[in-house]
Design an enzyme around this catalytic site. Sequence first.
Site, short mmCIF file in Angstrom:
data_model
loop_
_atom_site.label_atom_id
_atom_site.label_comp_id
_atom_site.label_asym_id
_atom_site.label_seq_id
_atom_site.Cartn_x
_atom_site.Cartn_y
_atom_site.Cartn_z
N ASN A 142 -2.62 5.64 11.18
CA ASN A 142 -1.48 6.38 11.74
C ASN A 142 -1.01 7.38 10.70
O ASN A 142 -0.90 7.05 9.51
CB ASN A 142 -0.36 5.40 12.11
CG ASN A 142 -0.78 4.44 13.21
OD1 ASN A 142 -1.47 4.83 14.14
ND2 ASN A 142 -0.37 3.19 13.09
N GLY A 173 2.78 7.89 14.63
CA GLY A 173 3.06 6.45 14.68
C GLY A 173 3.07 5.76 13.33
O GLY A 173 3.01 4.53 13.25
N GLN A 174 3.14 6.54 12.25
CA GLN A 174 3.17 5.93 10.91
C GLN A 174 4.59 5.50 10.57
O GLN A 174 5.53 6.30 10.64
CB GLN A 174 2.66 6.94 9.87
CG GLN A 174 2.57 6.35 8.47
CD GLN A 174 2.01 7.34 7.44
OE1 GLN A 174 1.75 8.49 7.75
NE2 GLN A 174 1.84 6.86 6.22
N ASP A 221 -1.80 -7.76 7.87
CA ASP A 221 -0.60 -7.18 8.46
C ASP A 221 0.34 -8.32 8.89
O ASP A 221 -0.10 -9.32 9.44
CB ASP A 221 -0.99 -6.32 9.68
CG ASP A 221 0.14 -5.40 10.11
OD1 ASP A 221 -0.03 -4.17 10.00
OD2 ASP A 221 1.20 -5.92 10.55
N HIS A 245 -2.41 3.91 4.51
CA HIS A 245 -3.06 2.62 4.72
C HIS A 245 -3.97 2.70 5.93
O HIS A 245 -3.72 3.47 6.86
CB HIS A 245 -2.02 1.51 4.92
CG HIS A 245 -1.01 1.79 5.99
ND1 HIS A 245 0.06 2.63 5.77
CD2 HIS A 245 -0.92 1.39 7.27
CE1 HIS A 245 0.78 2.72 6.87
NE2 HIS A 245 0.21 1.98 7.82
N HIS A 305 -5.61 0.42 8.96
CA HIS A 305 -5.61 -0.85 9.68
C HIS A 305 -7.06 -1.21 9.99
O HIS A 305 -7.80 -0.36 10.51
CB HIS A 305 -4.86 -0.73 11.01
CG HIS A 305 -3.40 -0.40 10.89
ND1 HIS A 305 -2.42 -1.36 11.02
CD2 HIS A 305 -2.77 0.77 10.67
CE1 HIS A 305 -1.23 -0.78 10.88
NE2 HIS A 305 -1.41 0.51 10.67
P1 AMP Z 1 2.05 1.95 10.39
O1 AMP Z 1 2.81 1.99 11.69
O2 AMP Z 1 0.65 2.44 10.54
O3 AMP Z 1 2.80 2.62 9.27
O4 AMP Z 1 1.87 0.42 10.05
C1 AMP Z 1 2.61 -0.25 9.11
C2 AMP Z 1 2.20 -1.70 9.23
O5 AMP Z 1 2.63 -2.38 8.07
C3 AMP Z 1 2.80 -2.43 10.44
O6 AMP Z 1 1.74 -2.90 11.26
C4 AMP Z 1 3.59 -3.57 9.81
O7 AMP Z 1 3.47 -4.77 10.54
C5 AMP Z 1 2.97 -3.70 8.44
N1 AMP Z 1 3.83 -4.17 7.37
C6 AMP Z 1 5.02 -3.65 6.98
N2 AMP Z 1 5.52 -4.34 5.93
C7 AMP Z 1 4.60 -5.28 5.64
C8 AMP Z 1 4.53 -6.32 4.66
N3 AMP Z 1 5.51 -6.50 3.76
N4 AMP Z 1 3.46 -7.14 4.66
C9 AMP Z 1 2.48 -6.99 5.57
N5 AMP Z 1 2.48 -6.03 6.52
C10 AMP Z 1 3.53 -5.20 6.56
#
Ligand code: AMP
Length: 110
Positions: free
Chosen positions: A85, A91-92, A30, A98, A100
């Site tokens: 999320n 919170g997505q 991330d 994906h 985490h």
């Molecule tokens: P969510 O809130 O569960 O949708 O999490 C999305 C996550 O993707 C966040 O923690 C961001 O920091 C991460 N993220 C978004 N774009 C990128 C990227 N290009 N490379 C790595 N992480 C990313």
Amino acid sequence: MEDCIFCKIVAKTVNANIMYEDDNLVVFPDMHPKANTHLLIVPKRHINSLLDLSHSDDALIAHIILQLPKLARQMGAKGFRTIINTGREGGQHVDHLHIHLLAGNLQIAP
Ligand code: AMP
Ligand code: ZN
């Protein structure tokens, strides 16, 4: 999906430090880590969220879940936290399913 950042990472038109890849998923750190280890496990196929899964995805989901402890071990972690999320209210922020995987010095509560 044209405007999906994770589809672009899967297609390698956007750079990410992919640390594991197979036919069905990619794994990369991330960009805003919330723990010493903070990986994103991303199915290659665009699926918006858990809300869009069906039993036809059973094998994919099992494969992803079974990959988690392997990845954690690879990162030297003996335990880990997973977060999925789901939907804006959940919170997505990136609308491509994906998981985490967090380990070590966790900075977020469940
Ligand atoms: P969510 O809130 O569960 O949708 O999490 C999305 C996550 O993707 C966040 O923690 C961001 O920091 C991460 N993220 C978004 N774009 C990128 C990227 N290009 N490379 C790595 N992480 C990313
Ligand atoms: Zn996508």
